[in-house]
Design a protein around this motif. Structure first.
Motif, PDB file in Angstrom:
ATOM      1  N   GLY A 130       0.815  -1.208   0.000  1.00  0.00           N
ATOM      2  CA  GLY A 130       0.000   0.000   0.000  1.00  0.00           C
ATOM      3  C   GLY A 130       0.852   1.262   0.000  1.00  0.00           C
ATOM      4  O   GLY A 130       0.616   2.200  -0.757  1.00  0.00           O
ATOM      5  N   LEU A 131       1.911   1.245   0.842  1.00  0.00           N
ATOM      6  CA  LEU A 131       2.791   2.410   0.930  1.00  0.00           C
ATOM      7  C   LEU A 131       3.523   2.624  -0.399  1.00  0.00           C
ATOM      8  O   LEU A 131       3.649   3.759  -0.877  1.00  0.00           O
ATOM      9  N   ALA A 132       3.969   1.502  -0.993  1.00  0.00           N
ATOM     10  CA  ALA A 132       4.676   1.612  -2.275  1.00  0.00           C
ATOM     11  C   ALA A 132       3.776   2.239  -3.330  1.00  0.00           C
ATOM     12  O   ALA A 132       4.191   3.118  -4.091  1.00  0.00           O
ATOM     13  N   LYS A 133       2.506   1.815  -3.330  1.00  0.00           N
ATOM     14  CA  LYS A 133       1.564   2.371  -4.310  1.00  0.00           C
ATOM     15  C   LYS A 133       1.339   3.862  -4.042  1.00  0.00           C
ATOM     16  O   LYS A 133       1.250   4.666  -4.972  1.00  0.00           O
ATOM     17  N   THR A 134       1.255   4.218  -2.734  1.00  0.00           N
ATOM     18  CA  THR A 134       1.051   5.631  -2.389  1.00  0.00           C
ATOM     19  C   THR A 134       2.211   6.477  -2.869  1.00  0.00           C
ATOM     20  O   THR A 134       2.022   7.594  -3.337  1.00  0.00           O
ATOM     21  N   ILE A 135       3.436   5.934  -2.755  1.00  0.00           N
ATOM     22  CA  ILE A 135       4.591   6.702  -3.224  1.00  0.00           C
ATOM     23  C   ILE A 135       4.556   6.800  -4.746  1.00  0.00           C
ATOM     24  O   ILE A 135       4.910   7.821  -5.322  1.00  0.00           O
ATOM     25  N   MET A 153      -8.511  -0.139   8.115  1.00  0.00           N
ATOM     26  CA  MET A 153      -8.919   0.719   6.984  1.00  0.00           C
ATOM     27  C   MET A 153      -7.704   0.957   6.087  1.00  0.00           C
ATOM     28  O   MET A 153      -6.677   1.440   6.547  1.00  0.00           O
ATOM     29  N   ASN A 154      -7.835   0.590   4.840  1.00  0.00           N
ATOM     30  CA  ASN A 154      -6.701   0.811   3.953  1.00  0.00           C
ATOM     31  C   ASN A 154      -6.822   2.174   3.273  1.00  0.00           C
ATOM     32  O   ASN A 154      -7.723   2.957   3.564  1.00  0.00           O
ATOM     33  N   LEU A 155      -5.895   2.409   2.363  1.00  0.00           N
ATOM     34  CA  LEU A 155      -5.798   3.738   1.742  1.00  0.00           C
ATOM     35  C   LEU A 155      -7.062   4.091   0.966  1.00  0.00           C
ATOM     36  O   LEU A 155      -7.606   5.187   1.102  1.00  0.00           O
ATOM     37  N   ALA A 156      -7.576   3.099   0.177  1.00  0.00           N
ATOM     38  CA  ALA A 156      -8.707   3.398  -0.698  1.00  0.00           C
ATOM     39  C   ALA A 156      -9.925   3.803   0.112  1.00  0.00           C
ATOM     40  O   ALA A 156     -10.616   4.770  -0.223  1.00  0.00           O
ATOM     41  N   GLU A 157     -10.181   3.063   1.234  1.00  0.00           N
ATOM     42  CA  GLU A 157     -11.357   3.395   2.038  1.00  0.00           C
ATOM     43  C   GLU A 157     -11.221   4.779   2.668  1.00  0.00           C
ATOM     44  O   GLU A 157     -12.184   5.554   2.692  1.00  0.00           O
ATOM     45  N   GLY A 158     -10.020   5.089   3.161  1.00  0.00           N
ATOM     46  CA  GLY A 158      -9.799   6.400   3.758  1.00  0.00           C
ATOM     47  C   GLY A 158     -10.052   7.510   2.755  1.00  0.00           C
ATOM     48  O   GLY A 158     -10.759   8.483   3.048  1.00  0.00           O
ATOM     49  N   VAL A 159      -9.519   7.337   1.550  1.00  0.00           N
ATOM     50  CA  VAL A 159      -9.713   8.358   0.519  1.00  0.00           C
ATOM     51  C   VAL A 159     -11.186   8.498   0.206  1.00  0.00           C
ATOM     52  O   VAL A 159     -11.713   9.617   0.056  1.00  0.00           O
ATOM     53  N   GLN A 160     -11.898   7.356   0.162  1.00  0.00           N
ATOM     54  CA  GLN A 160     -13.328   7.419  -0.166  1.00  0.00           C
ATOM     55  C   GLN A 160     -14.095   8.204   0.887  1.00  0.00           C
ATOM     56  O   GLN A 160     -14.908   9.071   0.553  1.00  0.00           O
ATOM     57  N   ILE A 161     -13.810   7.895   2.173  1.00  0.00           N
ATOM     58  CA  ILE A 161     -14.571   8.569   3.233  1.00  0.00           C
ATOM     59  C   ILE A 161     -14.273  10.064   3.234  1.00  0.00           C
ATOM     60  O   ILE A 161     -15.190  10.902   3.283  1.00  0.00           O
ATOM     61  N   VAL A 162     -12.982  10.403   3.121  1.00  0.00           N
ATOM     62  CA  VAL A 162     -12.616  11.822   3.148  1.00  0.00           C
ATOM     63  C   VAL A 162     -13.234  12.551   1.962  1.00  0.00           C
ATOM     64  O   VAL A 162     -13.830  13.639   2.108  1.00  0.00           O
ATOM     65  N   SER A 163     -13.175  11.948   0.760  1.00  0.00           N
ATOM     66  CA  SER A 163     -13.707  12.671  -0.395  1.00  0.00           C
ATOM     67  C   SER A 163     -15.225  12.736  -0.328  1.00  0.00           C
ATOM     68  O   SER A 163     -15.815  13.720  -0.790  1.00  0.00           O
TER      69      SER A 163
END
Lengths: 372, 205
Positions: free
Chosen positions: A23-28, B1-11
């Motif tokens: 996930g972090l790699a994708k974020t970067i 909560m992974n990145l995609a879910e966080g982005v979804q909630i914030v947006s």
């Protein structure tokens, strides 16, 4: 079919090799291609401004910029720096909020549209299902920004220019969309990558120009009108309207309009190259060539070569079209506003509808050649 | 909560705030041009909500039709008929405002209870990832949604015919040409034909 180099996959793999989570790699990774595309687009604009000055000069038997850098290549940079340092004038009795927001609304959608421009199989920001439709949708936001800046300037020339710009943009969006629709019908997809894929395999003979001879002329005329290039630059016709909606603008806000118009020109040329000139495809099919000389498709150096050749081919095609647009600027006189609207509604619209019907008929009759 | 879910909630939060503030601005601002521009903001934010719902084609179509066509036409109409008019004080305006507020609150309460009462059956195997939304939409248009789809096109055709008839006044037989009393209360603001025909009767047609 190999998919060429996959920068995203290898980048994420490398970062995971350093012990980062996926996930972090994708974020970067995520901001990198976007940043690269924005920088590329801005540099592309500088190149176009320089080309415009040089080619205009050549068309009028002048020399053009020559002191700033070798052959004057730094002239656009100098222009940009000058605009940054200019005073930001907001005219009295204008609407300061709308006045500031107008240029932003004109520029941002154009930058967003670079999302869909592919430079190779995997060399794009994202491969959207609605690809080319997103470009059409985003380009329809710009008239709102033009109306806004025209209205907010508190100047009759600005208001007239803004209204003209919006009318022109709406009129020419319809033939443009219909020309694109014919292509989408042949490609069975709106995705820009699929559209290029469908033209691949036969080199220059497979490009959509040969299958859509009417469509590409309609598209080119409409794209020039959408960009407000010279045969159709009525919104800022300086003999009639001072400078149209840009009259009251100075400094960076004017620079945004300037940037927006040139970036839109480059974008239209890129989309034209993708739709009609085979995108990143070389003149001869490289896969067959590699087979013929006995090199495997998965050889790393061949993949790097085809990838960079793809980028170069896309840019060469786009800048050839930009060159055509600049030449047109110095050879074709401006049309009148009634001629402009007549051309759009009474000529291009029926012709593009007929072209769409013809494409549908040909697709049914010859499914082999027209993407059944 | 992974990145995609966080982005979804914030947006989703950002979009909801944008929609509400812009919509309130459309209703409450006194400058009609500002209202029209804020309407574009409402439409744009709603297309963002469509994107969050994985409806990419609907989102793009929303921008193209509502922002690019409907809103631009509204702006055109406002700017061509930009009549600066000071609204005169109406007696009992406070009562009117209160009544409007009550009606609006009632509507809001009705809709709110509807939202709360309806059992929203969320399908656990919901079509979260339809591979190609355009194909799915097309299939629905030509199977179970065929009648509404065709009816919508008939509606648009009727609107277009009506607009053409209104614009080309020579299609309507003019009977009120001879009457001298020109009432301006029910006429459109720009009708150059009538003004010119008052000046020189019988020259036109």
């Amino acid at each position: 079919m190999n998919s060429g180099i996959d920068l995203q996959g290898s980048f994420i793999e490398t970062l995971r090799g350093f012990g980062l989570s996926p996930g972090l790699a994708k974020t970067i990774w995520l901001p990198l291609p976007m940043l690269l595309m924005i920088i590329g687009a801005t540099v592309g604009v500088l190149v176009v401004v320089w080309l415009e000055r040089k080619i205009s000069a050549a068309a009028q038997q002048r020399i053009g910029p020559e002191y700033a850098g070798p052959l004057g290549v730094l002239q656009p940079v100098a222009d940009g720096i000058k605009l940054v340092f200019k005073e930001d004038v907001i005219p009295g009795k204008s609407d300061p909020w709308l006045f500031t927001l107008g240029p932003v609304l004109v520029v941002v959608p154009v930058f967003l549209s670079y999302l869909i421009v592919p430079f190779g199989q995997n060399l794009n920001i994202t491969d959207l299902n609605v690809g080319i439709f997103l470009w059409i949708a985003l380009s329809s936001i710009a008239p709102i920004g033009l109306l806004m800046s025209g209205y907010a300037s508190n100047n009759k020339y600005s208001l007239l220019g803004g209204l003209r710009a919006a009318a022109q943009s709406i009129s020419y969006e319809i033939p443009l969309a219909l020309a694109v629709l014919a292509i989408a019908m042949m490609s069975n997809s709106l995705s820009t990558v699929d559209i290029v894929e469908q033209q691949s395999g036969y080199g220059i003979l497979g490009w959509n120009v040969w299958r859509q001879p009417v469509g590409f002329i309609i598209f080119w005329i409409s794209a020039l009108a959408e960009c407000e290039r010279l045969p159709f630059d009525l919104p800022e016709a300086e003999e009639e309207l001072v400078a149209g909606y840009q009259t009251e603008y100075a400094g960076m806000k004017f620079a945004l309009f300037y940037l927006g118009s040139y970036i839109n020109l480059v974008l239209s040329a890129l989309v034209f190259a993708v739709l009609y000139l085979g995108g990143w495809e070389f003149i001869v099919p490289l896969d067959h060539l590699a087979d013929w000389i006995g090199v495997s498709e998965t050889t790393p150096w061949l993949q790097v070569l085809t990838g960079s050749l793809g980028i170069i081919m896309t840019l060469v095609k786009a800048y050839f079209l930009v060159f055509l647009a600049i030449l047109l600027r110095w050879t074709v006189p401006r049309v009148r506003i009634d001629q402009l609207l007549d051309l759009g509604w009474k000529f291009l619209l029926p012709v593009s509808l007929a072209n769409l019907l013809l494409t549908a008929a040909l697709k049914l009759a010859f499914p082999v050649a027209f993407g059944g | 909560m992974n990145l995609a879910e966080g982005v979804q909630i914030v947006s989703f939060g950002i979009l909801a705030v944008m929609i509400l503030t812009a919509a309130l601005g459309v209703v409450l601002l006194s400058n009609i041009v500002h209202s029209a521009f804020l309407l574009a903001g409402v439409f744009l934010s709603i297309s963002g909500l469509y994107l969050l719902l994985n409806a990419d084609f609907v989102a793009a179509a929303q921008i193209l039709i509502y922002v690019g066509a409907v809103n631009v036409l509204i702006l055109f109409a406002i700017m061509l008929v930009n009549k600066q008019e000071d609204f005169s004080k109406i007696p009992g305006s406070l009562f009117r405002k209160v009544a409007t507020g009550v009606v609006c609150l009632g509507l809001f309460a009705l809709l709110g209870t509807m939202v709360l009462v309806t059992p929203w059956a969320l399908d656990s195997t919901s079509p979260a990832v339809i591979e190609n939304t355009i194909i799915a939409l097309g299939e629905h248009f030509f199977s179970d949604f065929l009648l509404p789809f065709e009816l919508a096109s008939v509606l648009l055709l009727m609107a277009m015919v009506g607009a053409i008839i209104l614009a080309r006044r020579d299609l309507i037989p003019e009977v009120s040409e001879t009457t001298d009393t020109v009432t301006t209360s029910l006429t459109l603001p720009e009708r150059p034909r009538e003004l010119s025909s008052i000046g020189n009767v019988g020259e036109n047609n």
